[in-house]
Enzyme design. Sequence first.
Site, PDB file in Angstrom:
ATOM      1  N   HIS A 197      41.323  41.182  50.446  1.00 47.20           N
ATOM      2  CA  HIS A 197      40.809  40.328  51.521  1.00 47.20           C
ATOM      3  C   HIS A 197      39.602  39.520  51.068  1.00 47.20           C
ATOM      4  CE1 HIS A 197      43.005  41.779  55.275  1.00 47.20           C
ATOM      5  NE2 HIS A 197      43.594  42.369  54.247  1.00 47.20           N
ATOM      6  N   TYR A 213      49.683  43.665  42.983  1.00 50.84           N
ATOM      7  CA  TYR A 213      48.737  44.340  43.873  1.00 50.84           C
ATOM      8  C   TYR A 213      49.382  44.744  45.205  1.00 50.84           C
ATOM      9  CZ  TYR A 213      44.077  44.545  41.806  1.00 50.84           C
ATOM     10  OH  TYR A 213      42.974  44.900  41.062  1.00 50.84           O
TER      11      TYR A 213
END
EC number: 1.14.99.-
Length: 631
Positions: A157, A378
Amino acid sequence: MGFSPSSSWFLHPQLHHVVSKMSYFDAFLFYIVHLVDKLGLWHRFPVLLGVAYLGLRRHLHQRYNLVHVGPINGQGYDTDEFCYRTADGKCNHPSDNTIGSQGSFIGRNMPPSTSQYGILDPHPSVVATKLLARKRFIDNGDQFNVIACSWIQFMIHDWVDHLEDTHQIELEAPEEVASGCPLKSFKFLRTKKVPTDDHHKSGAVNTRTPWWDGSVIYGNDETGMRRVRVFKDGKLKISGDGLLERDERGVPISGDIRNSWSGFSLLQALFVKEHNSVCDMLKERYPDFDDEKLYRTARLVTAAVIAKVHTIDWTIELLKTDTLTAGMRINWYGFFGKKVKDMVGARFGPLFSGLVGLKKPNDHGVPYSLTEEFVSVYRMHCLLPETLILRDMNSENVDKENPAIEREIPMTELIGKKAGEKASKLGFEQLLVSMGHQSCGALTLWNYPNWMRNLVAQDIDGEDRPHLIDMAALEIYRDRERGVPRYNEFRKNLLMSPISKWEELTDDEEAIKVLREVYEDDIEKLDLNVGLHAEKKIKGFAISETAFFIFLLVASRRLEADRFFTTNFNEKTYTKEGLEWVNTTETLKDVIDRHFPRLTDQWMRCSSAFSVWGSDPNPKNWVPLYLRSAP
């Protein structure tokens, strides 16, 4: 011009075209790397040889696995006027003000896939149901806890998210798996394709800033930044209970709030506290600093602390071997180590003094961005459990190794708007201790959280979307939609030998049987995500070797391409005290201890806050790290 194929009899036939594009020197290095790969030796080498191998491989990836996407049309600027991190990531690259900014293109580590297979071949819902869906929770042992699991969301994020289109797509589960799918069909927005001005090609745009700039707590633009600031003493908003403030909608107030859960928000709150503590320190040392100066300097310091914790704490626990411990510390401190760097600074170049503090940033001739392939490796949702095991911190019998269990909370109660209210009732310390004592999931087949297959997704403003989604199926679709190569093509592009039979991928007979069924015994059809989860793992690695080689490239690039970790990593920019704050912080435990001084003493036995807190600390090893032999 590379070596001729005839000079490389041991070279895998499908890698000849790769070598043909290399210089003689690089081809020579590649032959060394390829020979070691064929023998499966590098992770069995003594530490120094292992680090040398990784250095050669990283060099090759820097030469052949950095692909720029989009135009270069930024402008020059005076770097002295921008000695701080801007709200939208502009003015970091020393000669182009737009590189690495919000809205820039997501790059690539290899050309888009040339696969002949269709976007629904095999259907993502079939892949998700037969190969990914969790049958029973498989944990990661003591190596990685739920804090470590939350940390990677905290980082993603900070780094990357794709701009979506307004066009909606619906995936309907085929009849053969529909009964096993929580959602028989689901709708989602496709990734927006943006023209790149390059022969009618298109790319994807990053809605976050790809720099390691702490935007996860500061926001990705001016509006986001203003939302989180107090505008007094440089500080950020935080509630009286030490958790994130929430607005009138119940949405957390922080830099990035999309698809959050209590563990992720907890880390945001911890580093808001860290930022505010830096502000207090700076105000005491520099009473003439105004609100803006305090904010900008504290942001630099806090972002550097986050980057350092990730580099020499989280990653070392993820890849728990002596070789990677040495390699990651060399990235930050150089071969000479912390003591020498603390005494003389970064005088001896990247090898001996590390990437942090270099005289100028190095992007290896390719403008900095994060990449599609980086996003793909990821994808780690298997780390998430089905429930959070809440520990009783008020029990009369305090057991540091295994605190009493109070109850289990379904993860569905810890996501979205309701997560903030739940966290407030529990409190920061109980949440953190509970996460610390719980092992996270393993990155393997049949371990994808079931609750994420029936998920309420959120918009960028934290509001719930109207349609539930199956994240396991969606992630398979996303890689194909974005042109990420499938597993074997991906390996070839990463200078790795492709697999020729399923047994080279895994020893699990049941997995081989289902892989053959789902992919019609066509090994080239294997999806990247499935291959990464099925792949045999190196001892000590929580991730696959294939995923690791992307890490090897990008982990270094995030540091060495950033002006604020190189040219401007100095006392003039950070202040003497700010730089000392970064230099004396080594681990997440240091950050926790700063704000909760007795918490780790009472509840943590292990060496890293990312390991299960009740596990044994790392054993003392009197052999110097670089002189250690093969495991």
